[in-house]
Motif scaffolding. Structure first.
Motif, PDB file in Angstrom:
ATOM      1  N   PRO A  24      53.961 -42.424  27.119  1.00 38.61           N
ATOM      2  CA  PRO A  24      54.643 -42.476  25.824  1.00 38.61           C
ATOM      3  C   PRO A  24      53.782 -43.203  24.800  1.00 38.61           C
ATOM      4  CG  PRO A  24      56.083 -43.267  27.588  1.00 38.61           C
ATOM      5  CD  PRO A  24      54.742 -43.037  28.180  1.00 38.61           C
ATOM      6  N   LYS A  25      53.671 -42.600  23.637  1.00 33.53           N
ATOM      7  CA  LYS A  25      52.881 -43.212  22.576  1.00 33.53           C
ATOM      8  C   LYS A  25      53.799 -44.072  21.707  1.00 33.53           C
ATOM      9  CE  LYS A  25      49.530 -39.452  22.299  1.00 33.53           C
ATOM     10  NZ  LYS A  25      48.798 -39.823  23.407  1.00 33.53           N
ATOM     11  N   PRO A  26      53.277 -45.239  21.288  1.00 32.35           N
ATOM     12  CA  PRO A  26      54.095 -46.061  20.399  1.00 32.35           C
ATOM     13  C   PRO A  26      54.364 -45.317  19.088  1.00 32.35           C
ATOM     14  CG  PRO A  26      52.002 -47.147  20.942  1.00 32.35           C
ATOM     15  CD  PRO A  26      52.004 -45.813  21.601  1.00 32.35           C
ATOM     16  N   ALA A  27      55.438 -45.695  18.433  1.00 32.20           N
ATOM     17  CA  ALA A  27      55.779 -45.073  17.155  1.00 32.20           C
ATOM     18  C   ALA A  27      54.610 -45.255  16.186  1.00 32.20           C
ATOM     19  CB  ALA A  27      57.038 -45.713  16.585  1.00 32.20           C
ATOM     20  N   PRO A  28      54.359 -44.247  15.346  1.00 29.73           N
ATOM     21  CA  PRO A  28      53.244 -44.372  14.400  1.00 29.73           C
ATOM     22  C   PRO A  28      53.461 -45.552  13.461  1.00 29.73           C
ATOM     23  CG  PRO A  28      54.565 -42.409  13.934  1.00 29.73           C
ATOM     24  CD  PRO A  28      55.091 -43.010  15.196  1.00 29.73           C
ATOM     25  N   VAL A  29      52.350 -46.188  13.116  1.00 28.51           N
ATOM     26  CA  VAL A  29      52.405 -47.341  12.214  1.00 28.51           C
ATOM     27  C   VAL A  29      52.635 -46.828  10.803  1.00 28.51           C
ATOM     28  CG1 VAL A  29      51.103 -49.281  11.289  1.00 28.51           C
ATOM     29  CG2 VAL A  29      50.863 -48.649  13.693  1.00 28.51           C
ATOM     30  N   VAL A  30      53.709 -47.291  10.178  1.00 26.75           N
ATOM     31  CA  VAL A  30      54.045 -46.854   8.828  1.00 26.75           C
ATOM     32  C   VAL A  30      53.393 -47.776   7.808  1.00 26.75           C
ATOM     33  CG1 VAL A  30      55.932 -46.444   7.220  1.00 26.75           C
ATOM     34  CG2 VAL A  30      56.215 -45.868   9.630  1.00 26.75           C
ATOM     35  N   ALA A  31      53.511 -49.071   8.035  1.00 29.61           N
ATOM     36  CA  ALA A  31      52.958 -50.040   7.091  1.00 29.61           C
ATOM     37  C   ALA A  31      51.449 -50.145   7.291  1.00 29.61           C
ATOM     38  CB  ALA A  31      53.604 -51.404   7.303  1.00 29.61           C
ATOM     39  N   PRO A  32      50.712 -50.399   6.219  1.00 28.28           N
ATOM     40  CA  PRO A  32      49.263 -50.581   6.375  1.00 28.28           C
ATOM     41  C   PRO A  32      48.987 -51.853   7.179  1.00 28.28           C
ATOM     42  CG  PRO A  32      49.954 -51.136   4.146  1.00 28.28           C
ATOM     43  CD  PRO A  32      51.152 -50.569   4.849  1.00 28.28           C
ATOM     44  N   THR A  83      61.052 -49.616  38.228  1.00 26.23           N
ATOM     45  CA  THR A  83      61.023 -48.274  37.661  1.00 26.23           C
ATOM     46  C   THR A  83      61.112 -48.387  36.148  1.00 26.23           C
ATOM     47  OG1 THR A  83      62.048 -47.315  39.618  1.00 26.23           O
ATOM     48  CG2 THR A  83      62.182 -46.031  37.585  1.00 26.23           C
ATOM     49  N   LEU A  84      60.182 -47.738  35.468  1.00 21.70           N
ATOM     50  CA  LEU A  84      60.187 -47.672  34.007  1.00 21.70           C
ATOM     51  C   LEU A  84      60.840 -46.360  33.607  1.00 21.70           C
ATOM     52  CD1 LEU A  84      56.524 -48.876  33.361  1.00 21.70           C
ATOM     53  CD2 LEU A  84      58.622 -50.229  33.177  1.00 21.70           C
ATOM     54  N   ALA A  85      61.972 -46.453  32.929  1.00 28.87           N
ATOM     55  CA  ALA A  85      62.714 -45.263  32.512  1.00 28.87           C
ATOM     56  C   ALA A  85      61.988 -44.560  31.372  1.00 28.87           C
ATOM     57  CB  ALA A  85      64.119 -45.661  32.076  1.00 28.87           C
ATOM     58  N   GLU A  86      62.347 -43.313  31.156  1.00 26.46           N
ATOM     59  CA  GLU A  86      61.808 -42.569  30.025  1.00 26.46           C
ATOM     60  C   GLU A  86      62.141 -43.330  28.746  1.00 26.46           C
ATOM     61  OE1 GLU A  86      62.099 -38.135  28.033  1.00 26.46           O
ATOM     62  OE2 GLU A  86      62.899 -38.483  30.044  1.00 26.46           O
ATOM     63  N   GLY A  87      61.172 -43.427  27.831  1.00 27.83           N
ATOM     64  CA  GLY A  87      61.389 -44.138  26.577  1.00 27.83           C
ATOM     65  C   GLY A  87      61.176 -45.639  26.694  1.00 27.83           C
ATOM     66  N   PHE A  88      60.572 -46.120  27.792  1.00 25.07           N
ATOM     67  CA  PHE A  88      60.317 -47.555  27.930  1.00 25.07           C
ATOM     68  C   PHE A  88      59.441 -48.036  26.778  1.00 25.07           C
ATOM     69  CE2 PHE A  88      56.685 -45.699  30.063  1.00 25.07           C
ATOM     70  CZ  PHE A  88      55.632 -46.531  29.738  1.00 25.07           C
ATOM     71  N   ASP A  89      59.485 -49.331  26.496  1.00 23.24           N
ATOM     72  CA  ASP A  89      58.744 -49.920  25.374  1.00 23.24           C
ATOM     73  C   ASP A  89      57.267 -50.052  25.740  1.00 23.24           C
ATOM     74  OD1 ASP A  89      57.777 -51.317  23.211  1.00 23.24           O
ATOM     75  OD2 ASP A  89      58.975 -53.123  23.571  1.00 23.24           O
ATOM     76  N   ALA A  90      56.460 -49.083  25.305  1.00 24.30           N
ATOM     77  CA  ALA A  90      55.038 -49.065  25.630  1.00 24.30           C
ATOM     78  C   ALA A  90      54.278 -50.201  24.947  1.00 24.30           C
ATOM     79  CB  ALA A  90      54.427 -47.716  25.242  1.00 24.30           C
TER      80      ALA A  90
END
Length: 188
Positions: free
Chosen positions: A51-59, A131-138
């Motif tokens: 899972p990729k972290p959410a894209p960085v919005v702020a500079p 066990t790391l569930a789907e959507g774990f905090d990468a």
């Protein structure tokens, strides 16, 4: 030519120096992170879906250097941290360095506990199967080893991780030069 494996004390000195550089130099921190990623990468190419972290919005922003310098100054004051790191320990015995490391460790621990509240990210014991569930905090869990497919992942917890929940650095007086980590001393 292959370098010999560094002794424990040399690795301790490298770790302490790297710790300070990672805090104060974002570019150095990025290079270290890259080295860690290379060291944990599989020997052969393996398809990976992590899972990729959410894209960085702020500079991206640069953090003020004063806090890192202030921490380094506190570590010097209470643990003689810089004195220890800057000392050429090659001529000392492991026993002498070990005794000095105990003093530095005690002082560093005092500073960390006085100025930070730190808790483990995971409550399980190291060595536990989790066990790391789907959507774990990468951002708070790094998956290493033979990573194939997508979550859920089951593996062994090799490090619980750390999170600072509070920081209590002293306020700096106006005009204070945080870059002076320890004053020179002149005895009269």
């Amino acid at each position: 030519m292959t370098r010999p494996t560094p002794t424990f004390l040399r690795r301790l000195a490298l770790a302490c120096g790297s710790f300070v550089s990672i805090l104060s130099q974002p570019g150095f921190a990025s290079r270290v992170e890259g080295l860690r990623d290379e060291a944990t990468a599989p020997a052969q190419p393996v398809p990976v879906e992590v899972p990729k972290p959410a894209p960085v919005v702020a500079p991206l922003r640069e953090m003020p250097h004063e806090a890192a310098l202030q921490l380094l100054g506190l570590l010097q004051r209470d643990a003689r941290f810089i004195d220890f790191i800057e000392e050429d320990v090659a001529s000392y015995s492991d026993t002498d360095i070990g005794a000095a490391a105990r003093i530095v460790h005690e002082g560093c621990r005092k500073v960390i506990r006085e100025h930070f509240s730190i808790q483990p990210l995971r409550s399980e014991n190291e060595g536990s199967r989790i066990t790391l569930a789907e959507g774990f905090d990468a951002a708070s869990v790094r998956v290493t080893g033979n990573v194939v497919g997508k979550a859920p992942f089951t593996g062994t917890l090799s490090h619980r991780g750390w999170r600072a929940s509070d920081t209590r650095l002293p306020k700096l007086a106006a005009g204070h030069d945080a870059a002076i980590l320890a004053q020179a001393e002149v005895e009269l």
